[in-house]
Design a protein around this motif. Structure first.
Motif, PDB file in Angstrom:
ATOM      1  N   UNK B 208       0.854  -1.178   0.000  1.00  0.00           N
ATOM      2  CA  UNK B 208       0.000   0.000   0.000  1.00  0.00           C
ATOM      3  C   UNK B 208       0.894   1.234   0.000  1.00  0.00           C
ATOM      4  N   UNK B 209       0.649   2.121  -0.951  1.00  0.00           N
ATOM      5  CA  UNK B 209       1.459   3.328  -1.031  1.00  0.00           C
ATOM      6  C   UNK B 209       0.561   4.538  -0.916  1.00  0.00           C
ATOM      7  N   UNK B 210       0.921   5.443  -0.017  1.00  0.00           N
ATOM      8  CA  UNK B 210       0.127   6.655   0.199  1.00  0.00           C
ATOM      9  C   UNK B 210       0.197   7.533  -1.037  1.00  0.00           C
ATOM     10  N   UNK B 211      -0.976   7.900  -1.522  1.00  0.00           N
ATOM     11  CA  UNK B 211      -1.010   8.771  -2.691  1.00  0.00           C
ATOM     12  C   UNK B 211      -1.199  10.214  -2.246  1.00  0.00           C
ATOM     13  N   UNK B 212      -2.281  10.471  -1.526  1.00  0.00           N
ATOM     14  CA  UNK B 212      -2.490  11.824  -1.013  1.00  0.00           C
ATOM     15  C   UNK B 212      -3.445  11.774   0.180  1.00  0.00           C
ATOM     16  N   UNK B 213      -3.439  12.832   0.969  1.00  0.00           N
ATOM     17  CA  UNK B 213      -4.323  12.947   2.135  1.00  0.00           C
ATOM     18  C   UNK B 213      -4.786  14.377   2.213  1.00  0.00           C
ATOM     19  N   UNK B 214      -6.106  14.549   2.189  1.00  0.00           N
ATOM     20  CA  UNK B 214      -6.622  15.910   2.196  1.00  0.00           C
ATOM     21  C   UNK B 214      -8.063  15.899   2.706  1.00  0.00           C
ATOM     22  N   UNK B 215      -8.344  16.779   3.650  1.00  0.00           N
ATOM     23  CA  UNK B 215      -9.719  16.951   4.149  1.00  0.00           C
ATOM     24  C   UNK B 215     -10.325  15.630   4.604  1.00  0.00           C
ATOM     25  N   UNK B 216      -9.545  14.856   5.305  1.00  0.00           N
ATOM     26  CA  UNK B 216     -10.077  13.608   5.846  1.00  0.00           C
ATOM     27  C   UNK B 216     -10.228  12.529   4.803  1.00  0.00           C
ATOM     28  N   UNK B 217      -9.596  12.695   3.648  1.00  0.00           N
ATOM     29  CA  UNK B 217      -9.700  11.664   2.609  1.00  0.00           C
ATOM     30  C   UNK B 217      -8.278  11.245   2.278  1.00  0.00           C
ATOM     31  N   UNK B 218      -7.967  10.014   2.589  1.00  0.00           N
ATOM     32  CA  UNK B 218      -6.615   9.505   2.391  1.00  0.00           C
ATOM     33  C   UNK B 218      -6.658   8.401   1.356  1.00  0.00           C
ATOM     34  N   UNK B 219      -5.778   8.495   0.344  1.00  0.00           N
ATOM     35  CA  UNK B 219      -5.802   7.498  -0.738  1.00  0.00           C
ATOM     36  C   UNK B 219      -4.482   6.736  -0.755  1.00  0.00           C
ATOM     37  N   UNK B 220      -4.642   5.453  -0.944  1.00  0.00           N
ATOM     38  CA  UNK B 220      -3.471   4.586  -1.095  1.00  0.00           C
ATOM     39  C   UNK B 220      -3.578   3.873  -2.439  1.00  0.00           C
ATOM     40  N   UNK B 221      -2.449   3.632  -3.042  1.00  0.00           N
ATOM     41  CA  UNK B 221      -2.436   2.774  -4.222  1.00  0.00           C
ATOM     42  C   UNK B 221      -2.106   1.373  -3.753  1.00  0.00           C
ATOM     43  N   UNK B 222      -2.862   0.397  -4.324  1.00  0.00           N
ATOM     44  CA  UNK B 222      -2.691  -0.981  -3.890  1.00  0.00           C
ATOM     45  C   UNK B 222      -1.872  -1.722  -4.937  1.00  0.00           C
ATOM     46  N   UNK B 223      -0.778  -2.191  -4.481  1.00  0.00           N
ATOM     47  CA  UNK B 223      -0.002  -3.053  -5.369  1.00  0.00           C
ATOM     48  C   UNK B 223      -0.026  -4.487  -4.868  1.00  0.00           C
ATOM     49  N   UNK B 224      -0.274  -4.618  -3.644  1.00  0.00           N
ATOM     50  CA  UNK B 224      -0.352  -5.956  -3.065  1.00  0.00           C
ATOM     51  C   UNK B 224      -1.151  -5.864  -1.757  1.00  0.00           C
ATOM     52  N   UNK B 225      -1.397  -6.988  -1.172  1.00  0.00           N
ATOM     53  CA  UNK B 225      -2.129  -6.994   0.102  1.00  0.00           C
ATOM     54  C   UNK B 225      -1.351  -6.196   1.148  1.00  0.00           C
ATOM     55  N   UNK B 226      -2.079  -5.568   2.061  1.00  0.00           N
ATOM     56  CA  UNK B 226      -1.405  -4.785   3.081  1.00  0.00           C
ATOM     57  C   UNK B 226      -2.326  -4.469   4.262  1.00  0.00           C
ATOM     58  N   UNK B 227      -1.760  -3.773   5.246  1.00  0.00           N
ATOM     59  CA  UNK B 227      -2.493  -3.458   6.481  1.00  0.00           C
ATOM     60  C   UNK B 227      -2.240  -2.009   6.854  1.00  0.00           C
ATOM     61  N   UNK B 228      -3.291  -1.338   7.311  1.00  0.00           N
ATOM     62  CA  UNK B 228      -3.155   0.008   7.865  1.00  0.00           C
ATOM     63  C   UNK B 228      -3.635  -0.046   9.307  1.00  0.00           C
ATOM     64  N   UNK B 229      -2.806   0.378  10.234  1.00  0.00           N
ATOM     65  CA  UNK B 229      -3.174   0.364  11.659  1.00  0.00           C
ATOM     66  C   UNK B 229      -3.227   1.800  12.146  1.00  0.00           C
ATOM     67  N   UNK B 230      -4.417   2.194  12.651  1.00  0.00           N
ATOM     68  CA  UNK B 230      -4.591   3.542  13.180  1.00  0.00           C
ATOM     69  C   UNK B 230      -5.293   3.423  14.528  1.00  0.00           C
ATOM     70  N   UNK B 231      -4.557   3.673  15.574  1.00  0.00           N
ATOM     71  CA  UNK B 231      -5.142   3.506  16.908  1.00  0.00           C
ATOM     72  C   UNK B 231      -5.565   2.064  17.119  1.00  0.00           C
TER      73      UNK B 231
END
Lengths: 281, 466
Positions: B208-231
């Protein structure tokens, strides 16, 4: 001043009649005839025989003589010489208390004894006053008793009057609230042959004082005393009273007196058929 | 309470009368005796304490009894505020580990508002978690809450301030401190889009690669399976291939080309061919019919025909037809002179098997065949192969709703509306009962004393002794 009508009222007179009937029944139940074999019986000395005449009392027939002689003979008796009884009543100030007054109760008891004695032929002398004989003169006894009620005299004084007296019966009524030594003249009279009957009349408050707490005792004879009438004080008083009465009782037993203790409300019948039963039989 | 009530007045005067009698008795406590002959032999005692104690006990019992009776007759009332019952409304969150802690905090706020009143939290009303809950839903729920507890004061533990709640009671913020919670996670082809309150602070693992984050909207590009941990929230992105099995009937070149274009093989979700398993798209299900003048009819509402010109099917020349008695929903039927001869395509009653009488995927041109197969997959699976998302998002635990995420910290507002009603307790009966008991006690004491005196009298009654 005590009046005869006040103390010896109609109720009292009825009480005396009741007492007499009670005693008659008592004697009858014990086998004594109405004529009585009591010590005061009017006919006690045998005089002899006389022939029976019509109208004689069949109960006086001598059946033994008839058995031997075949004739009716009547037994005759000489009237016994009248005995004299002295009524001595304590009229001191201490007799003025009580409900009813101890003095009134004492006078009634003395009157009742006098009544019974007169009924049985004895002569009565009330505290040194003229002797009275005959049942019909009972009212004079009452008058004399009322008379002495108005003359306060202590037990010591009235008992002292018995010194030298040869009266056969001495009937003494008092509250006994005096030292035991005051009874010495009675003991002397007793040794000279007098039969003594001693009656203590006490008020209920004297026989059974209540633990009423702090109180000031005002004595009719004079003097005051502040007491805490609690249970311990009452117990101590009762112990002293017992001791005093036991000492009197000892003297009475030693001299063969008849001794009675009663409260001022006691019924005459109960007294004379109870503690004084021996003197009326 | 009325001390001038006649009975109270009479009993009150009786007390003073008692004192007067007691005083008189104390002053005149003397006794006449005939002689002090015996009394003088007893030591004199004048203890004033003994006298007071002995005398006072009974007097004070009677006086107390009378005073209580007078008080009872005056009918005293004990007034005390009525207990305020507070109904507590709790707006819950999906991830509600802090529920008990928050409720205790709300109770503390209630106690602060009414320090001298007894608080009874009679209800902890919870909103059922729903991702589609709106402010209107909350207003409706609060209205129902108040309707159910009309005699109570209200307290609310809410995610956001609410005007209606604030007017009717105490509003306590459910969120004690602001947090950036993710409330939505979705994929769009090879992109993962997260929506959150504020920019998230997250740890990213895998393809997962972060593309952009703005106004509470965060985009990732998916190249393979992945995990995002927030709190406490973990978002898993996994592959979601459309796996299709191929039956024996699917043997032509067209079939092979279509198969390769659509999906990889593997554990199949769908079968193409005459296999008996479902869901499936089957061909060659009809029998040969010797008729050339038949008329075709279509169920044009079916998604099977989306973007496909119906004329394309005219060339099928119904050589094969499925029996008209076959159960299911016919999508293409053949009739002659108004009479249905059979069907070219039938959807099974369970909507998961699409049967064709012949093999349109070999007969039609390759573009139409591709569209037809895409539509056919959409009919039996619910979504077309072209709409299938290659990545699947899984969140642990479930994400809260947008409202819950946007819950704000705010100062406690509103107030508990205390009950103004006061209740009274009349003490007359209690006082009368106590006075009665005291009177009985005093009476018993007097009787016992008298009986003791009688016993003593009987024991010492010389005149009645033999």
């Amino acid at each position: 001043m005590s009046e005869t009508a006040d103390i010896f009222d109609a109720d009292f007179m009825r009480e005396l009649e009741t007492l007499r009937a009670l005693l008659l029944r008592l004697r009858a139940s014990q086998g004594d005839a109405l004529a009585g074999r009591g010590r005061n019986a009017g006919q006690s000395e045998f005089r002899g025989h006389r022939p029976y005449v019509m109208g004689d009392d069949l109960r006086r027939l001598d059946w033994n003589a008839y058995g031997r002689l075949g004739k009716f003979f009547l037994r005759e008796f000489d009237p016994e010489r009248s005995e004299s009884a002295s009524l001595l009543v304590d009229t001191s100030a201490s007799m003025q208390v009580g409900t009813p007054r101890k003095l009134d109760a004492a006078l009634r008891i003395a009157a009742a004894f006098g009544f019974l004695a007169l009924q049985q032929g004895a002569a009565i002398r009330v505290q040194g006053r003229p002797e009275i004989q005959g049942a019909s003169r009972f009212t004079q006894v009452l008058d004399q008793l009322c008379d002495i009620a108005n003359t306060p005299t202590t037990l010591g004084e009235i008992v002292g009057q018995t010194s030298g007296s040869r009266t056969r019966d001495l009937f003494v009524v008092t509250d006994g609230m005096e030292p035991i030594e005051t009874l010495a003249p009675l003991q002397a009279a007793s040794t000279k042959g007098s039969r003594v009957t001693l009656v203590f009349v006490l008020d209920d408050s004297e026989l059974n004082p209540s633990p009423i707490g702090a109180v000031q005792l005002n004595a009719m004879e004079g003097g005051t005393r502040r007491m805490i009438l609690d249970s311990s004080t009452v117990a101590e008083y009762m112990r002293l009273l017992e001791t005093h009465l036991d000492r009197v009782r000892d003297i009475a037993n030693r001299h063969k007196w008849t001794f009675a203790v009663c409260d001022s409300t006691m019924d005459l019948g109960e007294l004379f058929t109870g503690q004084l039963r021996s003197i009326v039989q | 309470m009325n001390f001038v009530a006649p009975i109270a007045l009479v009993i009150g005067l009786l007390v003073s009368l008692l004192f007067w009698f007691a005083w008189q008795r104390r002053q005149s406590n003397t006794q006449q005796v005939g002689s002090l002959f015996l009394w003088s032999q007893i030591p004199e005692r004048t203890g004033s304490d003994d006298r007071r104690l002995h005398f006072d006990l009974l007097l004070w019992i009677v006086v107390t009894s009378c005073l209580l009776a007078a008080l009872a007759a005056a009918r005293p009332l004990l007034t005390h505020p009525q207990q305020t019952s507070v109904a507590l409304f709790v707006e819950t969150t999906t991830n509600d580990d802090n529920y008990n802690r928050d409720v205790e905090r709300a109770k503390l706020e209630i106690t602060n508002q009414i320090p001298n009143a007894d608080i009874e939290v009679i209800q902890q009303w919870m909103i059922t978690p729903s991702p589609i809950r709106t402010d209107d839903d909350l207003a409706t729920t609060l209205s129902e809450f108040r309707r159910r507890y009309p005699d109570h004061a209200y307290a609310y533990l809410l995610n956001k301030p609410d005007a209606g709640a604030q007017k009717s009671g105490l509003v306590v913020a459910r969120t004690p401190s602001p947090t950036a919670n993710i409330w939505k996670a979705e994929t769009d082809n090879d992109q993962l889009i997260l929506r959150s309150r504020g920019n998230i602070a997250a740890r990213v693992d895998g393809g997962l690669d972060l593309m952009d984050a703005k106004d509470g909207r965060t985009r990732f590009r998916i190249s393979d399976e992945g995990t995002i941990t927030s709190g406490q929230t973990k978002i898993l992105v996994r592959r979601n291939p459309l796996r299709i099995g191929r039956g024996d009937a699917w043997t032509s070149e067209n079939h092979g080309a279509l198969f390769r274009a659509l999906a990889p093989s593997g554990d199949p979700l769908l079968w193409l061919g005459s296999d008996q398993r479902a869901p499936a798209i089957r061909i060659h299900q009809g029998t040969i019919t010797a008729s050339s003048d038949i008329t075709l009819t279509f169920d044009s509402s079916s998604p099977l025909f989306d973007s496909i010109p119906l004329d394309s099917f005219r060339d099928l020349n119904a050589l094969r037809l499925i029996s008209p008695n076959t159960k299911g929903r016919p999508l293409i039927s053949a009739s002659l002179d108004g009479k249905v001869l059979g069907h070219l395509c039938v959807l099974s009653p369970s909507f998961d098997i699409l049967s064709f009488a012949g093999d349109p995927f070999s007969t039609l041109d390759i573009e139409t065949s591709t569209l037809l197969l895409d539509n056919a997959i959409g009919v039996v699976l619910g979504h077309r192969a072209s709409d299938h998302q290659p990545w699947r998002v899984q969140t642990v635990p479930d994400l809260p709703t947008k409202r819950q995420v946007f819950a704000t910290t705010f100062a406690t507002t509103g107030e508990i509306k205390e009950s103004n009603a006061a209740s009274t307790t009349e003490l007359a009966s209690y006082l009368a009962a106590i006075a009665g008991l005291l009177s009985l006690f005093a009476g018993a004491r007097v009787l016992l004393r008298r009986k003791a005196q009688d016993v003593q009298t009987e024991r010492g009654h010389y005149g009645k002794e033999s």
